[in-house]
Design a protein around this motif. Structure first.
Motif, PDB file in Angstrom:
ATOM      1  N   MET A   1     -47.198 -42.245  20.336  1.00 16.38           N
ATOM      2  CA  MET A   1     -47.511 -42.334  18.910  1.00 16.38           C
ATOM      3  C   MET A   1     -46.463 -43.201  18.216  1.00 16.38           C
ATOM      4  O   MET A   1     -45.267 -42.981  18.367  1.00 16.38           O
ATOM      5  CB  MET A   1     -47.518 -40.951  18.278  1.00 16.38           C
ATOM      6  CG  MET A   1     -47.849 -40.935  16.803  1.00 16.38           C
ATOM      7  SD  MET A   1     -49.549 -41.352  16.434  1.00 16.38           S
ATOM      8  CE  MET A   1     -50.400 -39.924  17.096  1.00 16.38           C
TER       9      MET A   1
ATOM     10  N   ARG B   1     -45.330 -44.367  14.466  1.00 19.63           N
ATOM     11  CA  ARG B   1     -45.512 -43.976  13.064  1.00 19.63           C
ATOM     12  C   ARG B   1     -44.810 -44.958  12.130  1.00 19.63           C
ATOM     13  O   ARG B   1     -43.719 -45.422  12.428  1.00 19.63           O
ATOM     14  CB  ARG B   1     -44.951 -42.589  12.820  1.00 19.63           C
ATOM     15  CG  ARG B   1     -45.675 -41.508  13.597  1.00 19.63           C
ATOM     16  CD  ARG B   1     -45.031 -40.146  13.369  1.00 19.63           C
ATOM     17  NE  ARG B   1     -45.647 -39.159  14.206  1.00 19.63           N
ATOM     18  CZ  ARG B   1     -46.640 -38.352  13.810  1.00 19.63           C
ATOM     19  NH1 ARG B   1     -47.099 -38.429  12.585  1.00 19.63           N
ATOM     20  NH2 ARG B   1     -47.151 -37.468  14.639  1.00 19.63           N
TER      21      ARG B   1
ATOM     22  N   SER C   1     -50.285 -44.507  11.478  1.00 21.71           N
ATOM     23  CA  SER C   1     -49.860 -44.296  12.863  1.00 21.71           C
ATOM     24  C   SER C   1     -50.892 -44.898  13.802  1.00 21.71           C
ATOM     25  O   SER C   1     -52.034 -45.136  13.428  1.00 21.71           O
ATOM     26  CB  SER C   1     -49.682 -42.807  13.151  1.00 21.71           C
ATOM     27  OG  SER C   1     -50.916 -42.127  13.016  1.00 21.71           O
TER      28      SER C   1
ATOM     29  N   HIS D   1     -39.372 -35.498   8.139  1.00 18.83           N
ATOM     30  CA  HIS D   1     -40.720 -35.778   8.636  1.00 18.83           C
ATOM     31  C   HIS D   1     -40.826 -35.180  10.030  1.00 18.83           C
ATOM     32  O   HIS D   1     -40.092 -35.582  10.941  1.00 18.83           O
ATOM     33  CB  HIS D   1     -40.973 -37.286   8.668  1.00 18.83           C
ATOM     34  CG  HIS D   1     -42.344 -37.638   9.112  1.00 18.83           C
ATOM     35  ND1 HIS D   1     -43.430 -37.610   8.257  1.00 18.83           N
ATOM     36  CD2 HIS D   1     -42.822 -37.984  10.320  1.00 18.83           C
ATOM     37  CE1 HIS D   1     -44.503 -37.937   8.926  1.00 18.83           C
ATOM     38  NE2 HIS D   1     -44.163 -38.171  10.184  1.00 18.83           N
TER      39      HIS D   1
ATOM     40  N   LEU E   1     -42.329 -34.597  13.665  1.00 17.97           N
ATOM     41  CA  LEU E   1     -43.030 -35.393  14.662  1.00 17.97           C
ATOM     42  C   LEU E   1     -43.818 -34.463  15.579  1.00 17.97           C
ATOM     43  O   LEU E   1     -43.462 -33.297  15.745  1.00 17.97           O
ATOM     44  CB  LEU E   1     -42.032 -36.211  15.486  1.00 17.97           C
ATOM     45  CG  LEU E   1     -41.103 -37.133  14.698  1.00 17.97           C
ATOM     46  CD1 LEU E   1     -40.076 -37.770  15.626  1.00 17.97           C
ATOM     47  CD2 LEU E   1     -41.898 -38.195  13.964  1.00 17.97           C
TER      48      LEU E   1
ATOM     49  N   LEU F   1     -45.656 -40.345   5.500  1.00 18.01           N
ATOM     50  CA  LEU F   1     -46.344 -41.042   6.582  1.00 18.01           C
ATOM     51  C   LEU F   1     -47.354 -42.011   5.984  1.00 18.01           C
ATOM     52  O   LEU F   1     -48.234 -41.615   5.222  1.00 18.01           O
ATOM     53  CB  LEU F   1     -47.050 -40.042   7.504  1.00 18.01           C
ATOM     54  CG  LEU F   1     -47.849 -40.655   8.651  1.00 18.01           C
ATOM     55  CD1 LEU F   1     -46.931 -41.374   9.632  1.00 18.01           C
ATOM     56  CD2 LEU F   1     -48.659 -39.577   9.355  1.00 18.01           C
TER      57      LEU F   1
ATOM     58  N   ILE G   1     -43.386 -44.955   8.330  1.00 18.21           N
ATOM     59  CA  ILE G   1     -42.965 -43.975   7.337  1.00 18.21           C
ATOM     60  C   ILE G   1     -42.286 -44.697   6.181  1.00 18.21           C
ATOM     61  O   ILE G   1     -41.482 -45.607   6.397  1.00 18.21           O
ATOM     62  CB  ILE G   1     -42.004 -42.954   7.999  1.00 18.21           C
ATOM     63  CG1 ILE G   1     -42.742 -42.217   9.118  1.00 18.21           C
ATOM     64  CG2 ILE G   1     -41.425 -41.993   6.979  1.00 18.21           C
ATOM     65  CD1 ILE G   1     -41.855 -41.481  10.075  1.00 18.21           C
TER      66      ILE G   1
END
Length: 111
Positions: A64, A66, A78, A34, A36, A75, A68
């Motif tokens: 931020m 997140r 967020s 993932h 970023l 995702l 997941i």
């Protein structure tokens, strides 16, 4: 996700870039990645529901946060806060707590 090792990468892809990787514990092969928006100073935090569903919470240094999905790296959501988040969030039961560089402490109900 007991068969995975989940790690954060700094300076990935570009100077301020970051990523999360899930690696298979037995083979070392990448299961998911993932990307970023910017790298993180804190570690990913794993959270489990009673039915076994797994989630990863990752706070990026730009504020931020997140959520997941643990098995796939998808995702789920967020939220962006006011300032850098320099440490890993803490999770207890259904709550997450984290602090920002501005000195504010946030609490968030997870479900």
């Amino acid at each position: 996700i007991k068969d995975l090792v989940i790690i954060g990468l700094c300076r990935y892809g570009k100077f301020d870039g970051g990523a999360l990787l899930a690696l298979d514990k037995k083979t070392g092969k990448q299961v998911w990645k993932h990307d970023l928006s910017i790298y993180s100073w804190g570690s990913p935090v794993d959270v489990y529901e009673k039915d076994g569903k797994s989630y990863i919470i990752q706070a990026e240094r730009n504020g931020m946060i997140r959520l997941i999905e643990g098995k796939t790296g998808t995702l789920l959501g967020s939220i962006n806060q006011d300032s850098y988040v320099e440490a890993s969030p803490s999770v207890f039961n259904n709550y997450m707590v984290y602090a920002s560089r501005t000195g504010k402490i946030y609490g968030m109900k997870l479900k």
